[in-house]
Design a protein around this motif. Structure first.
Motif, mmCIF file in Angstrom:
data_model
loop_
_atom_site.group_PDB
_atom_site.id
_atom_site.type_symbol
_atom_site.label_atom_id
_atom_site.label_comp_id
_atom_site.label_asym_id
_atom_site.label_seq_id
_atom_site.Cartn_x
_atom_site.Cartn_y
_atom_site.Cartn_z
ATOM 1 N N TYR A 109 1.553 0.878 11.278
ATOM 2 C CA TYR A 109 0.758 1.080 10.081
ATOM 3 C C TYR A 109 1.502 2.018 9.153
ATOM 4 C CZ TYR A 109 -0.771 5.316 12.612
ATOM 5 O OH TYR A 109 -0.813 6.496 13.315
ATOM 6 N N VAL A 110 1.031 2.110 7.918
ATOM 7 C CA VAL A 110 1.663 2.955 6.906
ATOM 8 C C VAL A 110 0.595 3.811 6.254
ATOM 9 C CG1 VAL A 110 3.080 2.999 4.812
ATOM 10 C CG2 VAL A 110 3.384 1.158 6.489
ATOM 11 N N THR A 111 0.874 5.113 6.118
ATOM 12 C CA THR A 111 -0.093 6.018 5.507
ATOM 13 C C THR A 111 0.460 6.640 4.237
ATOM 14 O OG1 THR A 111 0.622 8.071 6.592
ATOM 15 C CG2 THR A 111 -0.869 6.628 7.829
ATOM 16 N N CYS A 112 -0.462 7.104 3.406
ATOM 17 C CA CYS A 112 -0.149 7.924 2.244
ATOM 18 C C CYS A 112 -0.360 9.400 2.614
ATOM 19 C CB CYS A 112 -1.064 7.547 1.075
ATOM 20 S SG CYS A 112 -0.618 6.006 0.237
ATOM 21 N N PRO A 113 0.005 10.329 1.757
ATOM 22 C CA PRO A 113 -0.253 11.747 2.040
ATOM 23 C C PRO A 113 -1.738 12.040 2.205
ATOM 24 C CG PRO A 113 1.349 11.516 0.282
ATOM 25 C CD PRO A 113 0.809 10.132 0.535
ATOM 26 N N ALA A 114 -2.051 13.085 2.945
ATOM 27 C CA ALA A 114 -3.436 13.446 3.231
ATOM 28 C C ALA A 114 -4.201 13.874 1.991
ATOM 29 C CB ALA A 114 -3.467 14.562 4.277
ATOM 30 N N THR A 115 -3.501 14.218 0.922
ATOM 31 C CA THR A 115 -4.159 14.635 -0.321
ATOM 32 C C THR A 115 -4.784 13.462 -1.061
ATOM 33 O OG1 THR A 115 -2.030 14.463 -1.437
ATOM 34 C CG2 THR A 115 -2.692 16.640 -0.643
ATOM 35 N N MET A 116 -4.462 12.233 -0.652
ATOM 36 C CA MET A 116 -5.003 11.050 -1.318
ATOM 37 C C MET A 116 -6.233 10.547 -0.564
ATOM 38 S SD MET A 116 -1.332 9.221 -2.229
ATOM 39 C CE MET A 116 -2.098 7.773 -2.965
ATOM 40 N N THR A 117 -7.188 10.004 -1.298
ATOM 41 C CA THR A 117 -8.416 9.496 -0.678
ATOM 42 C C THR A 117 -8.311 8.030 -0.298
ATOM 43 O OG1 THR A 117 -9.341 9.006 -2.874
ATOM 44 C CG2 THR A 117 -9.856 11.161 -1.901
ATOM 45 N N ALA A 118 -7.383 7.306 -0.893
ATOM 46 C CA ALA A 118 -7.136 5.908 -0.567
ATOM 47 C C ALA A 118 -5.648 5.651 -0.712
ATOM 48 C CB ALA A 118 -7.930 4.984 -1.489
ATOM 49 N N CYS A 119 -5.149 4.670 0.033
ATOM 50 C CA CYS A 119 -3.715 4.380 0.007
ATOM 51 C C CYS A 119 -3.502 2.985 -0.577
ATOM 52 C CB CYS A 119 -3.130 4.473 1.401
ATOM 53 S SG CYS A 119 -1.320 4.488 1.421
ATOM 54 N N ASP A 120 -3.357 2.938 -1.879
ATOM 55 C CA ASP A 120 -3.114 1.689 -2.587
ATOM 56 C C ASP A 120 -1.837 1.850 -3.399
ATOM 57 O OD1 ASP A 120 -3.050 -0.590 -4.089
ATOM 58 O OD2 ASP A 120 -4.958 -0.261 -5.118
ATOM 59 N N PRO A 121 -0.735 1.286 -2.943
ATOM 60 C CA PRO A 121 0.532 1.481 -3.648
ATOM 61 C C PRO A 121 0.486 1.101 -5.117
ATOM 62 C CG PRO A 121 0.926 0.509 -1.497
ATOM 63 C CD PRO A 121 -0.560 0.509 -1.703
ATOM 64 N N ALA A 122 -0.374 0.162 -5.471
ATOM 65 C CA ALA A 122 -0.460 -0.269 -6.861
ATOM 66 C C ALA A 122 -0.965 0.848 -7.769
ATOM 67 C CB ALA A 122 -1.372 -1.489 -6.987
ATOM 68 N N ASN A 123 -1.734 1.775 -7.188
ATOM 69 C CA ASN A 123 -2.301 2.871 -7.982
ATOM 70 C C ASN A 123 -1.800 4.243 -7.544
ATOM 71 O OD1 ASN A 123 -4.048 1.091 -9.486
ATOM 72 N ND2 ASN A 123 -5.358 0.965 -7.670
ATOM 73 N N ALA A 124 -0.844 4.273 -6.636
ATOM 74 C CA ALA A 124 -0.337 5.550 -6.125
ATOM 75 C C ALA A 124 0.511 6.244 -7.183
ATOM 76 C CB ALA A 124 0.474 5.323 -4.870
ATOM 77 N N PRO A 125 0.435 7.558 -7.262
ATOM 78 C CA PRO A 125 1.227 8.289 -8.259
ATOM 79 C C PRO A 125 2.711 8.260 -7.934
ATOM 80 C CG PRO A 125 0.113 9.814 -6.788
ATOM 81 C CD PRO A 125 -0.423 8.446 -6.454
ATOM 82 N N ASP A 126 3.528 8.485 -8.937
ATOM 83 C CA ASP A 126 4.962 8.587 -8.719
ATOM 84 C C ASP A 126 5.261 9.702 -7.721
ATOM 85 O OD1 ASP A 126 5.365 6.568 -10.541
ATOM 86 O OD2 ASP A 126 5.854 7.909 -12.215
ATOM 87 N N GLY A 127 6.239 9.504 -6.880
ATOM 88 C CA GLY A 127 6.595 10.513 -5.900
ATOM 89 C C GLY A 127 5.833 10.422 -4.592
ATOM 90 N N THR A 128 4.950 9.420 -4.443
ATOM 91 C CA THR A 128 4.205 9.259 -3.194
ATOM 92 C C THR A 128 5.162 8.980 -2.036
ATOM 93 O OG1 THR A 128 2.224 8.429 -4.304
ATOM 94 C CG2 THR A 128 2.470 7.866 -1.983
ATOM 95 N N ILE A 129 4.958 9.691 -0.931
ATOM 96 C CA ILE A 129 5.751 9.481 0.276
ATOM 97 C C ILE A 129 4.908 8.678 1.269
ATOM 98 C CG2 ILE A 129 6.952 10.572 2.199
ATOM 99 C CD1 ILE A 129 8.313 11.006 -0.470
ATOM 100 N N TYR A 130 5.477 7.599 1.755
ATOM 101 C CA TYR A 130 4.789 6.722 2.699
ATOM 102 C C TYR A 130 5.341 6.962 4.115
ATOM 103 C CZ TYR A 130 3.452 4.383 -1.612
ATOM 104 O OH TYR A 130 2.948 4.113 -2.861
#
Length: 249
Positions: A83-104
């Motif tokens: 599986y792949v996660t976004c940082p814990a500071t995000m409430t949902a992990c949607d690459p289409a709406n993820a901010p620049d600099g997101t680490i997966y």
């Protein structure tokens, strides 16, 4: 002389990589001198999966996890749940709406010797090929967007192969990651039904499942699918940044 990035950890000396350091690792420059390359290597410390603070998972066509098998023409050598996660500071992990600099964070739990049976789930299916000694988990393609942060579950490694276990993480010449499991002289091995979790971080989200993951066990290899980022010429790969010092001038 060709020199690979080598990350060595033991149960007695395990360096920890905090999630916040991953963004700094993503900004690695290409080494131009031996000194710079040595300093860069020291920055790429292995992490303990238990100390990660994972955020929400990406939910793809197969749901929040990809479950499949690592196999060859003779049968299944292992099953794997990824599986792949976004940082814990995000409430949902949607690459289409993820901010620049997101680490997966790409996470893979490998169960040697288990048959991926959808009815039983990862690790609970019947044995297909008895695995007495699994020695490596690796990629068969470059780790696109690799930040330099990678690791494994220290607790699972000890449970599988004992206190003497060492896990060595290397980059090959093409920029792929390899986790080599050395059980030492204790006689215990990473074998049938013993889960071991590996992870690595990328600046790129998965492009979809790809047949780029492999287990090495009992002298043979099994290959299978897992979430994988697509190639991006603008994204750095920390493995290639370190290896670049050995390129012909």
């Amino acid at each position: 002389m060709y020199r690979r990035l080598v990350i060595l950890t033991s149960t007695f000396a395990l360096a920890l990589a905090a999630c916040g350091e991953a963004e700094e690792d993503a900004e690695l420059d290409i080494a131009t001198t031996d000194g710079e390359a040595e300093a860069m290597t020291k920055d790429l410390e292995p992490g303990d999966f238990a100390l990660l603070n994972p955020g929400p998972r990406i939910v793809g066509p197969q749901g929040p996890e990809v479950k499949t098998a690592l196999s060859n023409e003779a049968g299944i050598l292992a099953d794997i749940t990824s599986y792949v996660t976004c940082p814990a500071t995000m409430t949902a992990c949607d690459p289409a709406n993820a901010p620049d600099g997101t680490i997966y964070t790409y996470v893979h739990t490998v169960y040697p010797g288990e048959d991926m049976d959808p009815a039983s789930g990862a690790g609970d299916g019947p044995d297909d090929i008895d695995v007495e000694m699994a020695t490596a988990f690796k990629m068969t393609a470059p780790a696109h967007g690799f930040t330099g942060a990678a690791g494994f579950s220290k607790d699972e490694a000890i449970a599988a192969a004992g206190e003497a276990v060492q896990v060595v993480i290397t980059c090959d010449a093409d920029g792929a990651l390899i986790w080599t499991v050395n059980a030492g002289d204790g006689g215990d091995q990473w074998e049938d039904g013993e889960p071991l979790t590996f992870y690595w971080q990328s600046t790129l989200p998965p492009a979809g499942p790809a047949r780029h993951y492999e287990i090495r066990a009992d002298g043979v290899s099994g290959i299978g699918d897992g979430p994988y980022p697509g190639a991006d010429s603008t994204a750095r790969n920390a493995c290639l940044a370190v290896n670049a010092q050995d390129a012909p001038q």
